[in-house]
Motif scaffolding. Structure first.
Motif, PDB file in Angstrom:
ATOM      1  N   THR A 243       0.831  -1.198   0.000  1.00 51.78           N
ATOM      2  CA  THR A 243       0.000   0.000   0.000  1.00 51.78           C
ATOM      3  C   THR A 243       0.870   1.253   0.000  1.00 51.78           C
ATOM      4  OG1 THR A 243      -1.769  -1.143   1.188  1.00 51.78           O
ATOM      5  CG2 THR A 243      -1.823   1.261   1.215  1.00 51.78           C
ATOM      6  N   ALA A 244       1.942   1.226   0.776  1.00 52.98           N
ATOM      7  CA  ALA A 244       2.852   2.366   0.825  1.00 52.98           C
ATOM      8  C   ALA A 244       3.420   2.661  -0.558  1.00 52.98           C
ATOM      9  CB  ALA A 244       3.982   2.094   1.822  1.00 52.98           C
ATOM     10  N   GLN A 245       3.791   1.609  -1.301  1.00 55.73           N
ATOM     11  CA  GLN A 245       4.328   1.812  -2.646  1.00 55.73           C
ATOM     12  C   GLN A 245       3.276   2.371  -3.587  1.00 55.73           C
ATOM     13  OE1 GLN A 245       7.677   1.380  -3.616  1.00 55.73           O
ATOM     14  NE2 GLN A 245       6.826   2.602  -5.290  1.00 55.73           N
ATOM     15  N   LYS A 246       2.038   1.898  -3.438  1.00 57.93           N
ATOM     16  CA  LYS A 246       0.948   2.427  -4.260  1.00 57.93           C
ATOM     17  C   LYS A 246       0.731   3.913  -3.977  1.00 57.93           C
ATOM     18  CE  LYS A 246      -1.657  -1.886  -4.802  1.00 57.93           C
ATOM     19  NZ  LYS A 246      -2.908  -2.612  -4.473  1.00 57.93           N
ATOM     20  N   ILE A 247       0.860   4.294  -2.720  1.00 55.89           N
ATOM     21  CA  ILE A 247       0.722   5.705  -2.351  1.00 55.89           C
ATOM     22  C   ILE A 247       1.845   6.525  -2.988  1.00 55.89           C
ATOM     23  CG2 ILE A 247       0.823   7.345  -0.432  1.00 55.89           C
ATOM     24  CD1 ILE A 247      -0.470   5.125   1.314  1.00 55.89           C
ATOM     25  N   LEU A 248       3.068   6.016  -2.911  1.00 55.39           N
ATOM     26  CA  LEU A 248       4.207   6.706  -3.523  1.00 55.39           C
ATOM     27  C   LEU A 248       4.014   6.860  -5.030  1.00 55.39           C
ATOM     28  CD1 LEU A 248       7.236   5.009  -1.701  1.00 55.39           C
ATOM     29  CD2 LEU A 248       6.484   7.376  -1.437  1.00 55.39           C
ATOM     30  N   ASP A 249       3.588   5.782  -5.686  1.00 51.94           N
ATOM     31  CA  ASP A 249       3.385   5.812  -7.133  1.00 51.94           C
ATOM     32  C   ASP A 249       2.319   6.844  -7.514  1.00 51.94           C
ATOM     33  OD1 ASP A 249       5.213   3.759  -7.341  1.00 51.94           O
ATOM     34  OD2 ASP A 249       3.715   2.182  -7.584  1.00 51.94           O
ATOM     35  N   ALA A 250       1.201   6.811  -6.787  1.00 52.10           N
ATOM     36  CA  ALA A 250       0.107   7.729  -7.096  1.00 52.10           C
ATOM     37  C   ALA A 250       0.508   9.176  -6.835  1.00 52.10           C
ATOM     38  CB  ALA A 250      -1.129   7.367  -6.263  1.00 52.10           C
ATOM     39  N   ALA A 251       1.177   9.398  -5.717  1.00 53.06           N
ATOM     40  CA  ALA A 251       1.587  10.771  -5.371  1.00 53.06           C
ATOM     41  C   ALA A 251       2.574  11.315  -6.394  1.00 53.06           C
ATOM     42  CB  ALA A 251       2.208  10.782  -3.974  1.00 53.06           C
ATOM     43  N   LEU A 252       3.542  10.518  -6.782  1.00 48.76           N
ATOM     44  CA  LEU A 252       4.524  10.973  -7.764  1.00 48.76           C
ATOM     45  C   LEU A 252       3.860  11.314  -9.086  1.00 48.76           C
ATOM     46  CD1 LEU A 252       7.388  11.510  -8.722  1.00 48.76           C
ATOM     47  CD2 LEU A 252       7.624   9.060  -9.194  1.00 48.76           C
ATOM     48  N   GLY A 253       2.955  10.452  -9.542  1.00 50.15           N
ATOM     49  CA  GLY A 253       2.263  10.725 -10.800  1.00 50.15           C
ATOM     50  C   GLY A 253       1.490  12.028 -10.757  1.00 50.15           C
ATOM     51  N   LEU A 254       0.821  12.291  -9.641  1.00 55.08           N
ATOM     52  CA  LEU A 254       0.047  13.526  -9.496  1.00 55.08           C
ATOM     53  C   LEU A 254       0.955  14.738  -9.357  1.00 55.08           C
ATOM     54  CD1 LEU A 254      -2.715  12.176  -7.092  1.00 55.08           C
ATOM     55  CD2 LEU A 254      -3.076  13.000  -9.430  1.00 55.08           C
ATOM     56  N   PHE A 255       2.012  14.612  -8.563  1.00 53.02           N
ATOM     57  CA  PHE A 255       2.953  15.729  -8.390  1.00 53.02           C
ATOM     58  C   PHE A 255       3.605  16.097  -9.722  1.00 53.02           C
ATOM     59  CE2 PHE A 255       3.932  14.371  -3.718  1.00 53.02           C
ATOM     60  CZ  PHE A 255       2.730  14.923  -3.308  1.00 53.02           C
ATOM     61  N   ALA A 256       3.908  15.077 -10.542  1.00 53.94           N
ATOM     62  CA  ALA A 256       4.566  15.328 -11.829  1.00 53.94           C
ATOM     63  C   ALA A 256       3.660  16.079 -12.785  1.00 53.94           C
ATOM     64  CB  ALA A 256       5.009  14.006 -12.455  1.00 53.94           C
TER      65      ALA A 256
ATOM     66  N   LEU B 226       5.891  12.194   2.785  1.00 53.54           N
ATOM     67  CA  LEU B 226       5.618  11.443   1.557  1.00 53.54           C
ATOM     68  C   LEU B 226       6.527  11.922   0.434  1.00 53.54           C
ATOM     69  CD1 LEU B 226       4.007   9.538  -0.249  1.00 53.54           C
ATOM     70  CD2 LEU B 226       2.153  11.212  -0.287  1.00 53.54           C
ATOM     71  N   PHE B 227       6.666  13.227   0.297  1.00 58.15           N
ATOM     72  CA  PHE B 227       7.550  13.780  -0.724  1.00 58.15           C
ATOM     73  C   PHE B 227       8.995  13.337  -0.477  1.00 58.15           C
ATOM     74  CE2 PHE B 227      10.582  16.975  -2.107  1.00 58.15           C
ATOM     75  CZ  PHE B 227      10.237  17.148  -3.433  1.00 58.15           C
ATOM     76  N   ASP B 228       9.443  13.408   0.787  1.00 57.14           N
ATOM     77  CA  ASP B 228      10.811  12.996   1.123  1.00 57.14           C
ATOM     78  C   ASP B 228      11.041  11.531   0.767  1.00 57.14           C
ATOM     79  OD1 ASP B 228      11.277  15.532   2.099  1.00 57.14           O
ATOM     80  OD2 ASP B 228      10.940  14.988   4.197  1.00 57.14           O
ATOM     81  N   ALA B 229      10.019  10.695   0.964  1.00 50.22           N
ATOM     82  CA  ALA B 229      10.128   9.277   0.631  1.00 50.22           C
ATOM     83  C   ALA B 229      10.256   9.082  -0.875  1.00 50.22           C
ATOM     84  CB  ALA B 229       8.922   8.512   1.169  1.00 50.22           C
ATOM     85  N   ILE B 230       9.579   9.924  -1.651  1.00 48.04           N
ATOM     86  CA  ILE B 230       9.685   9.874  -3.105  1.00 48.04           C
ATOM     87  C   ILE B 230      11.109  10.205  -3.545  1.00 48.04           C
ATOM     88  CG2 ILE B 230       9.012  11.046  -5.241  1.00 48.04           C
ATOM     89  CD1 ILE B 230       6.178  11.247  -4.088  1.00 48.04           C
ATOM     90  N   VAL B 231      11.684  11.247  -2.948  1.00 52.56           N
ATOM     91  CA  VAL B 231      13.064  11.644  -3.278  1.00 52.56           C
ATOM     92  C   VAL B 231      14.035  10.512  -2.971  1.00 52.56           C
ATOM     93  CG1 VAL B 231      14.940  13.237  -2.714  1.00 52.56           C
ATOM     94  CG2 VAL B 231      12.604  14.101  -2.922  1.00 52.56           C
ATOM     95  N   GLU B 232      13.885   9.909  -1.803  1.00 47.81           N
ATOM     96  CA  GLU B 232      14.769   8.813  -1.403  1.00 47.81           C
ATOM     97  C   GLU B 232      14.595   7.594  -2.307  1.00 47.81           C
ATOM     98  OE1 GLU B 232      15.629   5.952   2.495  1.00 47.81           O
ATOM     99  OE2 GLU B 232      14.287   7.673   2.669  1.00 47.81           O
ATOM    100  N   THR B 233      13.343   7.274  -2.616  1.00 47.61           N
ATOM    101  CA  THR B 233      13.067   6.114  -3.465  1.00 47.61           C
ATOM    102  C   THR B 233      13.618   6.312  -4.873  1.00 47.61           C
ATOM    103  OG1 THR B 233      11.048   5.621  -2.219  1.00 47.61           O
ATOM    104  CG2 THR B 233      11.244   4.641  -4.413  1.00 47.61           C
TER     105      THR B 233
END
Length: 207
Positions: A6-19, A52-59
């Motif tokens: 679920t955490a990965q799905k959140i990261l994927d969705a957030a990144l797509g929307l932020f982009a 969440l954003f920080d996790a995206i940067v790290e990932t």
């Protein structure tokens, strides 16, 4: 307990929307809706939108290091790459640069991360600093170290820092063109090949 799927799905969705829309324009509710969960559930995995954003940067950094390590030219480990740069031919250099170029464009996570940071660099000083370090200074410093070693070995001539800027800037420019106009990728690859040819000649023949 944190569900990693679920955490990965959140990261994927957030990144797509932020982009697509930028960090400030996307709400936690919108991210939750894209994942198919309720907004409070986001906080079971990430304490805040910033976390969440920080996790995206790290990932993104972890993915880049992991994925490019599988390529012939990993662009992360200088010792490994330096051995591959010694006595390299012009065509071989182009093929290695092309691998990184195409990976940067076609890996959806890396592409979306770059687009997100392109938007956010002007909205926040901290985001701008991340963009500069990740997409400019890291590449310039990395290549400067490679070129410095090759100069010391007598393989090329010139100033390492200047050569790094001359080499990296057109590549960043061509990736940016493809981000905005993906239909121009073939054209940009032709220009990339010409850039590598000119740089190779200059580095090996300048006095």
């Amino acid at each position: 307990m944190r569900n990693e799927n679920t955490a990965q799905k959140i990261l994927d969705a957030a990144l797509g929307l932020f982009a697509k829309k930028g960090y400030d324009a996307v709400s936690v509710d919108e991210i939750a809706k894209a994942v198919g969960i309720k907004a409070p559930s986001i906080y079971n995995h990430f304490g805040s939108k910033q976390e969440l954003f920080d996790a995206i940067v790290e990932t993104a950094a972890e993915r880049y290091a992991h994925d490019t390590d599988k390529l012939d030219f990993c662009a992360e480990g200088k010792a490994k790459d330096l051995s591959q740069c010694k006595k390299i031919s012009e065509q071989a250099l182009y093929e290695k640069v092309k691998q990184i170029f195409e990976y940067s464009l076609h890996d959806q996570w890396i592409s979306d991360f770059r687009k997100m940071m392109t938007i956010e660099q002007f909205r926040s000083d901290s985001f701008g600093e991340i963009y500069t370090k990740r997409f400019i200074e890291r590449l310039v410093d990395y290549h400067s170290a490679i070129f410095s070693s090759l100069i010391s070995a007598g393989e090329i001539t010139g100033n390492a820092d200047a050569l790094a800027l001359i080499y990296v800037a057109p590549i960043i420019t061509l990736i940016g063109i493809c981000d905005r106009q993906p239909e121009r990728e073939a054209e940009c690859l032709e220009k990339l090949e010409k850039h590598v040819a000119l740089f190779y000649y200059m580095a090996h023949h300048s006095k």
